[in-house]
Design an enzyme around this catalytic site. Structure first.
Site, PDB file in Angstrom:
ATOM      1  N   LYS A 168     -43.779   1.999  26.300  1.00  0.00           N
ATOM      2  CA  LYS A 168     -44.119   1.206  27.243  1.00  0.00           C
ATOM      3  C   LYS A 168     -42.745   0.338  27.967  1.00  0.00           C
ATOM      4  CE  LYS A 168     -47.910  -0.206  24.212  1.00  0.00           C
ATOM      5  NZ  LYS A 168     -48.548  -1.028  23.608  1.00  0.00           N
ATOM      6  N   GLY A 169     -41.631   0.900  27.344  1.00  0.00           N
ATOM      7  CA  GLY A 169     -40.872  -0.101  27.732  1.00  0.00           C
ATOM      8  C   GLY A 169     -39.715  -0.036  28.589  1.00  0.00           C
ATOM      9  N   ASP A 223     -36.291   3.612  29.558  1.00  0.00           N
ATOM     10  CA  ASP A 223     -35.819   2.695  29.874  1.00  0.00           C
ATOM     11  C   ASP A 223     -34.110   2.728  28.938  1.00  0.00           C
ATOM     12  OD1 ASP A 223     -37.000   3.456  27.282  1.00  0.00           O
ATOM     13  OD2 ASP A 223     -37.754   1.330  26.495  1.00  0.00           O
ATOM     14  N   ASP A 226     -31.163   6.206  23.170  1.00  0.00           N
ATOM     15  CA  ASP A 226     -30.018   5.812  22.129  1.00  0.00           C
ATOM     16  C   ASP A 226     -28.968   7.300  21.682  1.00  0.00           C
ATOM     17  OD1 ASP A 226     -29.538   4.754  19.292  1.00  0.00           O
ATOM     18  OD2 ASP A 226     -31.484   3.743  19.238  1.00  0.00           O
ATOM     19  N   LYS A 254     -26.933   3.455  25.607  1.00  0.00           N
ATOM     20  CA  LYS A 254     -26.337   3.207  24.464  1.00  0.00           C
ATOM     21  C   LYS A 254     -26.066   4.771  23.962  1.00  0.00           C
ATOM     22  CE  LYS A 254     -29.216   0.316  21.464  1.00  0.00           C
ATOM     23  NZ  LYS A 254     -29.846  -0.106  19.944  1.00  0.00           N
ATOM     24  N   PHE A 275     -29.224  -4.021  19.623  1.00  0.00           N
ATOM     25  CA  PHE A 275     -30.411  -4.023  19.523  1.00  0.00           C
ATOM     26  C   PHE A 275     -30.755  -4.807  20.941  1.00  0.00           C
ATOM     27  CE2 PHE A 275     -35.147  -3.825  19.209  1.00  0.00           C
ATOM     28  CZ  PHE A 275     -35.253  -2.400  19.006  1.00  0.00           C
ATOM     29  N   VAL A 276     -30.739  -4.340  22.042  1.00  0.00           N
ATOM     30  CA  VAL A 276     -31.448  -4.777  23.359  1.00  0.00           C
ATOM     31  C   VAL A 276     -32.771  -5.425  22.996  1.00  0.00           C
ATOM     32  CG1 VAL A 276     -29.095  -4.324  24.338  1.00  0.00           C
ATOM     33  CG2 VAL A 276     -30.878  -3.268  24.389  1.00  0.00           C
ATOM     34  N   ASP A 282     -38.751  -4.535  23.870  1.00  0.00           N
ATOM     35  CA  ASP A 282     -39.321  -4.367  23.390  1.00  0.00           C
ATOM     36  C   ASP A 282     -38.881  -4.442  21.781  1.00  0.00           C
ATOM     37  OD1 ASP A 282     -40.839  -2.419  22.578  1.00  0.00           O
ATOM     38  OD2 ASP A 282     -42.182  -3.368  21.101  1.00  0.00           O
TER      39      ASP A 282
HETATM   40  P1  IMP Z   1     -33.165   7.847  20.827  1.00  0.00           P
HETATM   41  O1  IMP Z   1     -34.803   8.538  20.853  1.00  0.00           O
HETATM   42  O2  IMP Z   1     -32.988   7.621  20.163  1.00  0.00           O
HETATM   43  O3  IMP Z   1     -32.811   7.821  22.487  1.00  0.00           O
HETATM   44  O4  IMP Z   1     -34.670   6.348  21.249  1.00  0.00           O
HETATM   45  C1  IMP Z   1     -35.090   6.091  22.591  1.00  0.00           C
HETATM   46  C2  IMP Z   1     -36.376   4.692  22.704  1.00  0.00           C
HETATM   47  O5  IMP Z   1     -35.978   3.874  21.259  1.00  0.00           O
HETATM   48  C3  IMP Z   1     -36.269   4.096  23.708  1.00  0.00           C
HETATM   49  O6  IMP Z   1     -37.081   4.773  24.618  1.00  0.00           O
HETATM   50  C4  IMP Z   1     -36.500   2.535  23.164  1.00  0.00           C
HETATM   51  O7  IMP Z   1     -38.040   2.907  23.175  1.00  0.00           O
HETATM   52  C5  IMP Z   1     -35.620   2.526  21.769  1.00  0.00           C
HETATM   53  N1  IMP Z   1     -35.252   1.792  21.267  1.00  0.00           N
HETATM   54  C6  IMP Z   1     -34.106   2.362  21.388  1.00  0.00           C
HETATM   55  N2  IMP Z   1     -33.040   1.597  21.898  1.00  0.00           N
HETATM   56  C7  IMP Z   1     -33.652   0.634  21.142  1.00  0.00           C
HETATM   57  C8  IMP Z   1     -33.413  -1.483  22.125  1.00  0.00           C
HETATM   58  O8  IMP Z   1     -31.988  -1.524  22.185  1.00  0.00           O
HETATM   59  N3  IMP Z   1     -34.201  -1.838  22.298  1.00  0.00           N
HETATM   60  C9  IMP Z   1     -35.595  -1.834  22.521  1.00  0.00           C
HETATM   61  N4  IMP Z   1     -35.792  -0.531  22.060  1.00  0.00           N
HETATM   62  C10 IMP Z   1     -34.389   0.831  21.415  1.00  0.00           C
END
Ligand code: IMP
Length: 313
Positions: A168-169, A223, A226, A254, A275-276, A282
């Site tokens: 949803k982000g 959104d 990470d 990130k 964390f943002v 959210d």
């Molecule tokens: P990844 O698979 O680790 O790249 O994570 C991606 C997902 O984690 C994003 O689509 C977000 O939903 C969530 N996420 C990662 N970092 C943050 C953050 O700092 N704030 C909020 N959601 C995050």
């Protein structure tokens, strides 16, 4: 050049039940990798770091994990500072002696915040979050999203892109971005399950696209990227449906925390290792409605709304 010691033939896939983890945190990490369908091996290889004149090994290093598809070793450091320093030294030596080997040290802090992101682990219990610092104001966001829209408009000349948002982000970003793209376009959304600690299984598509993407110019809109594991999984899924092209536009990158190297075609802002929240992002469903993007600290999680109300007054 010293030779590596192959302790075990690479199988490409270990099973949690078969691995003998030294720490609970390693098992948790393995579960997370399983969830994301990232193949791993536990301590598959030992590298000699120091030998005596007769070639006998004086010092060796067995990184905790090897991520087969990524050709990446991971060493978790969930121990004392003295040991962290010691591990840093080992990683440095390994880099010097085996420059072709990729290794990443995952610190306790990084690791806990990774788990906290999914709502599990000690960080979740201990840390409470409140807005700490506004990173990007509504005006800065508006300006940057406009720039991204112009770039995409230019790149998709003569094409009709299909924007695929990951819920949803992405809601705020998607709504703004599409209004800055002056081309005919379509939008669609997907919801994918997120990692929930002790549950087994892999990333699941909770709500799939309603559009057929074969031969379409697909632009994934995210959104934040990470570790890159979600996007990596999604890209493999979508690629198998044979789109004409597949690109990625993410509002936030990130980068410092990347584990999987995913190609990003359009990036709004790079963010630090924190964390943002806000502008759709959210923390346990809160903060999405903030008009700015902010970091959150380790305070006041239990009533996350209170500090926000003060912040916005
Ligand atoms: P990844 O698979 O680790 O790249 O994570 C991606 C997902 O984690 C994003 O689509 C977000 O939903 C969530 N996420 C990662 N970092 C943050 C953050 O700092 N704030 C909020 N959601 C995050």
């Amino acid at each position: 050049m010293t030779r590596p010691l192959a302790q075990e033939q690479a199988t490409g896939r270990s099973r949690i039940e078969d691995a003998r983890f030294a720490h609970e945190s390693e098992e948790e990490f393995a579960r997370m990798l399983d969830f994301y369908n990232v193949r791993w091996e536990y301590e598959p290889r030992t590298f000699a770091l120091r030998r005596d004149d007769d070639g006998r090994i004086l010092e060796a290093f067995s990184p905790d994990f090897y991520l087969t598809d990524l050709d990446l070793y991971i060493e978790l450091t969930t121990l004392k500072q003295a040991l962290v320093t010691y591990k840093h030294r080992k990683v440095r030596l390994l880099n010097e002696l085996y420059p072709e080997v990729q290794i990443k040290l995952l610190h306790k802090r990084d690791y806990l915040s990774l788990l906290a992101k999914y709502g599990i682990g000690a960080a979740h219990e201990q840390e409470a979050l409140g807005v700490r610092e506004v990173l990007f104001s509504p005006t800065e966001i508006e300006r940057r999203v406009n720039e991204l829209g112009l770039e995409i408009t230019r790149d998709y000349d003569g094409k009709e892109p299909l924007l695929v948002g990951v819920l949803k982000g992405v809601t705020c970003f998607m709504a703004d971005l599409m209004r800055h793209i002056s081309r005919p376009l379509s939008i669609d959304f997907m919801t994918i399950s997120s990692y929930e600690g002790d549950r087994s299984g892999a990333v699941r598509i909770v709500q799939d696209l309603s559009e057929n993407i074969e031969d379409r110019h697909v632009l994934i809109v995210e959104d934040i990227v990470d570790t890159g594991m979600t996007l990596n999984h999604l890209m493999r899924q979508l690629q198998s449906r044979r789109p004409a092209s597949l690109r990625v536009c993410t509002l936030l990158d990130k980068r410092v925390r990347r584990l999987v190297d995913v190609p990003l075609d359009y990036v709004g802002f790079e963010v630090p290792d924190a964390f943002v929240v806000g502008y759709g992002l959210d923390h346990f469903q809160k903060f999405r409605n903030l008009p700015f993007i902010a970091t959150v600290g380790a305070e006041a999680l239990r009533d996350a709304r209170a500090p926000i109300a003060r912040e916005r007054d």
